[in-house]
Design a protein around this motif. Structure first.
Motif, mmCIF file in Angstrom:
data_model
loop_
_atom_site.group_PDB
_atom_site.id
_atom_site.type_symbol
_atom_site.label_atom_id
_atom_site.label_comp_id
_atom_site.label_asym_id
_atom_site.label_seq_id
_atom_site.Cartn_x
_atom_site.Cartn_y
_atom_site.Cartn_z
ATOM 1 N N ILE A 102 -11.851 10.332 -4.231
ATOM 2 C CA ILE A 102 -11.992 9.678 -2.929
ATOM 3 C C ILE A 102 -11.639 8.204 -3.031
ATOM 4 O O ILE A 102 -10.879 7.662 -2.221
ATOM 5 N N GLU A 103 -12.177 7.532 -4.052
ATOM 6 C CA GLU A 103 -11.942 6.091 -4.183
ATOM 7 C C GLU A 103 -10.507 5.783 -4.601
ATOM 8 O O GLU A 103 -9.918 4.809 -4.136
ATOM 9 N N LYS A 104 -9.942 6.623 -5.480
ATOM 10 C CA LYS A 104 -8.543 6.392 -5.867
ATOM 11 C C LYS A 104 -7.610 6.589 -4.675
ATOM 12 O O LYS A 104 -6.668 5.813 -4.481
ATOM 13 N N GLN A 105 -7.859 7.625 -3.887
ATOM 14 C CA GLN A 105 -7.016 7.870 -2.722
ATOM 15 C C GLN A 105 -7.155 6.755 -1.689
ATOM 16 O O GLN A 105 -6.167 6.343 -1.072
ATOM 17 N N LYS A 106 -8.358 6.236 -1.499
ATOM 18 C CA LYS A 106 -8.546 5.122 -0.569
ATOM 19 C C LYS A 106 -7.761 3.905 -1.031
ATOM 20 O O LYS A 106 -7.125 3.219 -0.222
ATOM 21 N N LEU A 107 -7.774 3.647 -2.334
ATOM 22 C CA LEU A 107 -7.047 2.498 -2.855
ATOM 23 C C LEU A 107 -5.543 2.683 -2.675
ATOM 24 O O LEU A 107 -4.842 1.783 -2.193
ATOM 25 N N LEU A 108 -5.025 3.859 -3.066
ATOM 26 C CA LEU A 108 -3.590 4.104 -2.926
ATOM 27 C C LEU A 108 -3.163 4.032 -1.462
ATOM 28 O O LEU A 108 -2.053 3.577 -1.153
ATOM 29 N N SER A 109 -4.027 4.457 -0.560
ATOM 30 C CA SER A 109 -3.712 4.381 0.870
ATOM 31 C C SER A 109 -3.672 2.941 1.367
ATOM 32 O O SER A 109 -3.045 2.654 2.400
ATOM 33 N N SER A 110 -4.333 2.036 0.641
ATOM 34 C CA SER A 110 -4.419 0.632 1.064
ATOM 35 C C SER A 110 -3.272 -0.221 0.527
ATOM 36 O O SER A 110 -3.147 -1.387 0.910
ATOM 37 N N ILE A 111 -2.460 0.325 -0.346
ATOM 38 C CA ILE A 111 -1.378 -0.461 -0.954
ATOM 39 C C ILE A 111 -0.258 -0.677 0.058
ATOM 40 O O ILE A 111 0.162 0.242 0.754
ATOM 41 N N ARG A 112 0.217 -1.908 0.121
ATOM 42 C CA ARG A 112 1.303 -2.268 1.021
ATOM 43 C C ARG A 112 2.428 -2.935 0.239
ATOM 44 O O ARG A 112 2.176 -3.709 -0.685
ATOM 45 N N LEU A 113 3.666 -2.646 0.651
ATOM 46 C CA LEU A 113 4.825 -3.302 0.043
ATOM 47 C C LEU A 113 5.108 -4.613 0.770
ATOM 48 O O LEU A 113 4.985 -4.678 2.004
ATOM 49 N N PRO A 114 5.496 -5.653 0.042
ATOM 50 C CA PRO A 114 5.940 -6.880 0.711
ATOM 51 C C PRO A 114 7.186 -6.609 1.552
ATOM 52 O O PRO A 114 7.911 -5.632 1.333
ATOM 53 N N ASP A 115 7.450 -7.465 2.515
ATOM 54 C CA ASP A 115 8.598 -7.271 3.409
ATOM 55 C C ASP A 115 9.926 -7.447 2.693
ATOM 56 O O ASP A 115 10.876 -6.706 2.945
ATOM 57 N N ASP A 116 10.007 -8.422 1.798
ATOM 58 C CA ASP A 116 11.276 -8.763 1.152
ATOM 59 C C ASP A 116 11.355 -8.087 -0.212
ATOM 60 O O ASP A 116 10.937 -8.647 -1.228
ATOM 61 N N LEU A 117 11.908 -6.877 -0.269
ATOM 62 C CA LEU A 117 11.980 -6.150 -1.533
ATOM 63 C C LEU A 117 12.979 -6.779 -2.495
ATOM 64 O O LEU A 117 12.854 -6.618 -3.708
ATOM 65 N N ALA A 118 13.959 -7.493 -1.987
ATOM 66 C CA ALA A 118 14.916 -8.166 -2.871
ATOM 67 C C ALA A 118 14.223 -9.227 -3.712
ATOM 68 O O ALA A 118 14.588 -9.457 -4.874
ATOM 69 N N ALA A 119 13.207 -9.876 -3.154
ATOM 70 C CA ALA A 119 12.515 -10.949 -3.861
ATOM 71 C C ALA A 119 11.315 -10.455 -4.645
ATOM 72 O O ALA A 119 10.854 -11.134 -5.574
#
Length: 523
Positions: A296-313
């Protein structure tokens, strides 16, 4: 034991005998009567990891006397030929000393079935072999099928197992399946693979192996965080500046060109090992250490991960070039046997991830992995913020860096804390010092190899260290946009950046952190 120690122990609980109490966690957990069927017995994984781990478990007394190991492959072998293959693997790779009496008992349960994955007759022979083992070895209908084979063959094997009644068990018995990474090559293929497995095996009978989760130090992350009041209060954005998770290898791809080309460092390591490490480091405290609570806690954490807007940087990738590694001159990735001259497969990958919750808001997580780097090491570094102000003279602290807690996963398992201390003398000069904890010098017990722990957990039906399909799919949701971005870069002619063998990766990876005013650790 002294009489005083004995009185103290019985005084606390006069009814408890630690030698007989089944709840005493000091007692080893021994697998029940069972057998394991190993597909892919000729591969490196089976020879270097699975077979030696089975012997080591037997040597430690953790397998039942009638344990059986059945090999399945396209080789014209008799049982004794397979036994010789296992013997050679054990002799070369086992962790524990070779003992003839252990080997003799284990080898009595070896069987071999010759055939390929489309051979109906071979799977009928496998069914007859399992029935014979139930009768002669007392395995009780309990069998695990270990698929140490390419993911593309999972569907064929699982379908044959179902077709020939091998996934069905009698009352009180079990059938389980073990699959190795990669769990697909993107989200769509991972879902297809999960559907294939779910159609045949129940959810609690599917074990996805991520051997990093079996390492002692990885499990110790939970103990470090939740058994010590000194760490949990500062394990958040108020005190942590950023986190670096590194898996570096000093070797190239070796003879794995057929597997590695088209897979790459991100799929091979980040999607599974590093994101699993990150989830353990960053998740909230579970209600217990039972499998369901951890998931439950691992899935909550993975669900909370966000990518930055600028993937090139905020991402970087590279390919190792010719250079020097380990005192030897080595070729570059594109010159390796079996690699296409214009391959865009990355051997180095670094990404930046953010966690969208209150604990970690504003704290970047930097994940990197690569081959032909400066040394072999896997570590998690928690880098803390600087104090809000220094009342020391700047000259006194010019050699002082940020406080860091480093969790070393391999090769020398342990932890290091770096902090500032006064240099002896009359002036107030502050310099970095370290406190080090190493498993090898602290505990007399040798750490089991990861596959020992994981195989035993499969046979026990204990699932806490195995990622569920939800975690696998969430990990692909994180990685897929990065892979798509890199593929678009390839179409524009922007290839992975070359880096010298023996270095710490491409310049773009250093620039990725430099934009944030940070630098990579040099382990």
């Amino acid at each position: 034991m002294s009489s005083g120690a004995a009185r103290s122990d019985t005084g606390r609980n006069p009814q408890r005998n630690p030698l007989r109490d089944p709840l005493d966690r000091r007692l080893p957990r021994i697998a029940p009567p069972c057998g394991l069927v190993l597909f892919g017995v000729t591969g490196d994984l089976s020879r270097k990891k699975v077979m030696p781990a089975i012997y080591d478990l037997a040597n430690r007394g953790l397998l039942p006397p009638g344990f059986s190991l059945t090999g399945f492959a396209r080789r014209d072998w008799a049982d004794q030929d397979f036994a010789q293959v296992v013997h050679d693997s054990v002799e070369e790779h086992a962790r524990t000393p070779f003992r003839e009496e252990v080997w003799d008992q284990l080898a009595e349960g070896f069987r071999f079935v010759s055939g390929d994955f489309s051979d109906d007759a071979a799977f009928e022979r496998l069914r007859a072999t399992i029935e014979e083992l139930d009768e002669t070895r007392g395995t009780g209908g309990n069998h695990a099928f270990y698929l140490a084979i390419p993911p593309g063959a999972f569907g064929d094997v699982v379908g044959q197992l179902r077709e020939h009644g091998l996934t069905e068990s009698g009352a009180g018995a079990w059938r389980r399946v073990v699959v190795e990474k990669p769990f697909g090559h993107d989200l769509a293929s991972a879902r297809k693979l999960n559907t294939t497995l779910d159609e045949v095996f129940s959810d609690g009978s599917i074990f996805r192996i991520d051997h990093y989760l079996g390492k002692e130090t990885v499990q110790n992350i939970l103990a470090l965080r939740f058994a010590n009041t000194m760490f949990e209060p500062i394990w958040n954005a108020n005190y942590v500046d950023h986190v670096q998770i590194t898996m570096a290898e000093d070797v190239g791809i070796g003879g794995r060109a057929g597997y590695y080309d088209g897979i790459g460092a991100a799929r091979d390591v980040i999607q599974n090992h590093l994101l699993q490490l990150m989830s353990l480091v960053a998740m909230e405290e579970p209600t217990s250490f039972e499998a369901a609570a951890l998931r439950i806690e691992k899935q909550k954490l993975l669900s909370s991960i966000r990518l930055p807007d600028d993937l090139a940087a905020t991402t970087a990738r590279g390919q190792y070039a010719a250079g020097w590694a380990g005192g030897e001159k080595v070729t570059g990735f594109l010159q390796e046997d079996g690699i296409a001259p214009k391959s865009a497969t990355e051997t180095f990958a670094a990404i930046t991830l953010d966690v969208d919750n209150r604990r970690w808001a504003g704290v970047p997580f930097y994940l990197r992995t690569g081959k032909r780097l400066g040394r072999r090491v896997t570590e998690v570094a928690i880098v803390f913020k600087r104090p809000p102000h220094h009342f020391f003279n700047p000259d006194a602290t010019e050699e002082l860096t940020q406080n860091v807690l480093v969790i070393r996963v391999q090769p020398d398992e342990g932890m290091t804390v770096r902090f500032g201390s006064k240099v002896p003398g009359t002036t107030m000069e502050i310099r970095d010092v370290t406190m080090d904890f190493a498993y090898g010098s602290t505990f007399t017990e040798a750490s089991p190899e990861a596959y020992e722990r994981l195989i035993l957990d499969v046979l026990l039906g204990d699932p806490p260290l195995f990622p569920r399909h939800e975690e696998v799919e969430l990990s692909w949701r994180i990685l897929d946009p990065i892979l798509d971005f890199w593929a678009a870069q390839d179409q524009k002619g922007k290839r992975p950046e070359a880096y010298d063998s023996g270095s710490w990766g491409p310049a773009s990876a250093d620039a990725m952190l430099a934009r944030d005013g940070r630098v990579w650790r040099r382990p």
